[in-house]
Scaffold this active site. Structure first.
Site, short mmCIF file in Angstrom:
data_model
loop_
_atom_site.label_atom_id
_atom_site.label_comp_id
_atom_site.label_asym_id
_atom_site.label_seq_id
_atom_site.Cartn_x
_atom_site.Cartn_y
_atom_site.Cartn_z
CG PHE A 4 -41.65 -36.64 25.55
CD1 PHE A 4 -42.23 -35.70 24.45
CD2 PHE A 4 -41.63 -36.41 26.82
CE1 PHE A 4 -42.57 -34.64 24.81
CE2 PHE A 4 -41.76 -34.92 26.91
CZ PHE A 4 -42.19 -34.02 26.24
CG ASP B 142 -45.05 -39.80 20.84
OD1 ASP B 142 -43.93 -39.91 21.42
OD2 ASP B 142 -45.29 -39.08 20.13
CG ASP C 164 -36.40 -40.74 26.16
OD1 ASP C 164 -35.63 -39.89 26.21
OD2 ASP C 164 -36.63 -41.68 25.53
CB CYS D 250 -31.62 -37.51 23.42
SG CYS D 250 -32.87 -36.67 22.63
N1 SAH Z 1 -39.03 -42.58 24.88
C1 SAH Z 1 -38.91 -43.12 23.51
C2 SAH Z 1 -38.26 -41.92 22.58
C3 SAH Z 1 -38.72 -40.67 22.38
S1 SAH Z 1 -38.42 -39.96 20.94
C4 SAH Z 1 -38.51 -44.42 23.30
O1 SAH Z 1 -38.06 -45.03 24.60
O2 SAH Z 1 -38.12 -45.02 22.42
C5 SAH Z 1 -39.38 -38.29 21.25
C6 SAH Z 1 -41.00 -38.31 20.92
O3 SAH Z 1 -41.47 -37.54 21.36
C7 SAH Z 1 -41.16 -39.04 19.70
O4 SAH Z 1 -41.98 -39.96 19.52
C8 SAH Z 1 -42.22 -37.71 19.26
O5 SAH Z 1 -43.29 -37.96 18.32
C9 SAH Z 1 -42.36 -37.08 20.59
N2 SAH Z 1 -43.04 -35.68 20.71
C10 SAH Z 1 -42.17 -34.81 20.34
N3 SAH Z 1 -42.69 -33.60 20.82
C11 SAH Z 1 -43.55 -33.85 21.55
C12 SAH Z 1 -44.58 -33.25 22.15
N4 SAH Z 1 -44.64 -31.74 22.36
N5 SAH Z 1 -45.56 -33.85 22.87
C13 SAH Z 1 -45.60 -35.08 22.87
N6 SAH Z 1 -44.83 -35.80 22.27
C14 SAH Z 1 -43.88 -35.28 21.45
#
Ligand code: SAH
Length: 396
Positions: free
Chosen positions: A227, A249, A298, A338
């Site tokens: 993520f 992601d 995350d 979060c």
């Molecule tokens: N770790 C990041 C923030 C994560 S926000 C940082 O440090 O800035 C959450 C992210 O998860 C988003 O970019 C979103 O596109 C992604 N996301 C949501 N559901 C997902 C899934 N099922 N598989 C992969 N990515 C996902």
């Protein structure tokens, strides 16, 4: 203009007197002051059942949180008060950080309920997340220009909270010329973030202190950032000397920006991205026999509402279980959440039970929360939402 009053039922002033800012609709004496009397966003005098003034609040009759205090005296939320609150918010951030890259306003915790402002040097990304804040939009813009003199202000009014408040969604440049992509500096690393189209305000400043943990654990290592969004953890790990970083992601634009971040920092050679659903990607990596020294997990909030708790908790278990399986012996797992509805003990238990299932020894080395530009309001548990654990995972 004379403000209308909003009267509480007997004993319902206790939470406000204890420091909280919210009033729920079932706490209002709707016999004397029915909620339909008020326009969404209107400011009112909040009174106890026997008429004692508790402060000024803005109202949204259609929201479960039907009013939020903006001051505890007679002060209404006008230009003067917004300027004062912003100056207070800015004073804290300039104390905390040498460079102008931070969350400038974190809603209730900065006594500006419903307002979020992220600062990227001269560019501001703003969320007006309540009808009350929307009603003082012009005052907020005036105050931001006066206190910060920014080059641009983007209103990221596309959050789903606005729907609950009965407000329209949209992204809009409210002032100046806003670039599509902004640069920010975090933990000594330059990062690019998409201002108009990125997630939320475009960048997650809340993880700053937890990303800094990688200074200690990333050098020479193979790191998986699950993520990743635009690579907050992955790129910082690479700059700190990771041998290889892999970002996962579901969003292609996010990974493209992560790639640009890698190039911007001269670590393009050690970076790669995998687009896809994190659960499926991690299973695939496992099937391919891949292993990492550090895995960061995350995710987005898996528990958005209380009623999602059971399903969401399962998702935290599944993803962290997978992550733990991908670690080399004595590897590092950084697990974050979060979701304000997930307790720290619950996240700790996610790590404990994954270790138990896999017969591994789990040692929690660090515990983190959101950075200090997202202050916690001690009376409002929702303001303490981010949890992070860094653990070493060894053979049992
Ligand atoms: N770790 C990041 C923030 C994560 S926000 C940082 O440090 O800035 C959450 C992210 O998860 C988003 O970019 C979103 O596109 C992604 N996301 C949501 N559901 C997902 C899934 N099922 N598989 C992969 N990515 C996902």
């Amino acid at each position: 203009m004379e403000l209308q009053s909003l009267r509480l039922k007997r004993h319902e002033e206790r939470r406000l007197l204890g420091g909280h800012l919210w009033i729920y609709s079932n706490e209002v004496n709707t016999q004397e002051t029915p909620l339909h009397m008020y326009r969404a966003g209107e400011q009112v005098r909040v009174e106890t059942h026997n008429g004692k003034l508790l402060g000024i609040a803005y109202v949204n009759p259609q929201s479960l949180i039907c009013a939020r205090l903006v001051s505890r005296g007679e002060d209404v939320l006008d230009r003067t008060l917004v300027v004062h609150r912003l100056q207070q918010a800015l004073k804290l951030r300039t104390q905390l950080f040498d460079e102008p890259y931070y969350r400038l306003v974190f809603g209730e915790s900065d006594l500006l309920p419903g307002l979020v402002v992220d600062r990227f040097g001269p560019h501001l990304s703003v969320q007006l997340n309540s009808a009350g804040m929307e009603a003082v939009r012009d005052e907020v813009l005036y105050a931001l220009k006066k206190v910060i003199t920014p080059q641009s202000i983007v209103l990221r009014n596309d959050s789903s909270i606005r729907v609950l408040e009965g407000l329209p969604q949209g992204v809009e440049v409210a002032w100046g010329e806003a670039p599509k992509v902004v640069e920010l500096l975090e933990n000594g690393v330059i990062m690019l973030a998409p201002l108009h189209e990125g997630q939320k305000t475009g960048w997650f400043y809340d993880q700053r202190p937890n990303r800094a943990w990688l200074r200690l654990f990333a050098p020479g290592k193979r790191v998986l950032d699950v993520f990743s969004y635009v690579g907050g953890f992955a790129i910082q790990a690479a700059v700190y000397g990771a041998r290889e970083v892999v970002a996962v992601d579901a969003s292609r634009p996010a990974l493209e920006m992560a790639e640009k971040n890698a190039e911007r920092n001269g670590v393009g050679k050690v970076f790669s991205g995998i687009e896809g659903d994190a659960f499926a990607v991690l299973k695939g990596l496992k099937a391919d026999g891949e292993h990492f020294d550090v895995v960061v997990v995350d995710p987005p909030a898996f528990i958005k509402r209380k009623k999602d708790h059971k399903e969401g908790l399962k998702a935290y278990h599944r993803i962290n279980d997978l992550a733990m399986q991908l670690l080399h012996p004595d590897g590092i797992l950084l697990a974050a959440s979060c979701s304000m509805h997930l307790g720290r003990e619950e996240l700790m238990d996610v790590l404990r039970s994954a270790g138990q299932r896999q017969g591994k020894h789990v040692q929690i080395l660090m515990e983190g929360m959101q950075g200090p530009d997202h202050p916690v309001h001690p009376a409002i548990p929702e303001t303490r939402y981010l949890k992070a654990f860094l653990a070493r995972i060894s053979k049992g």
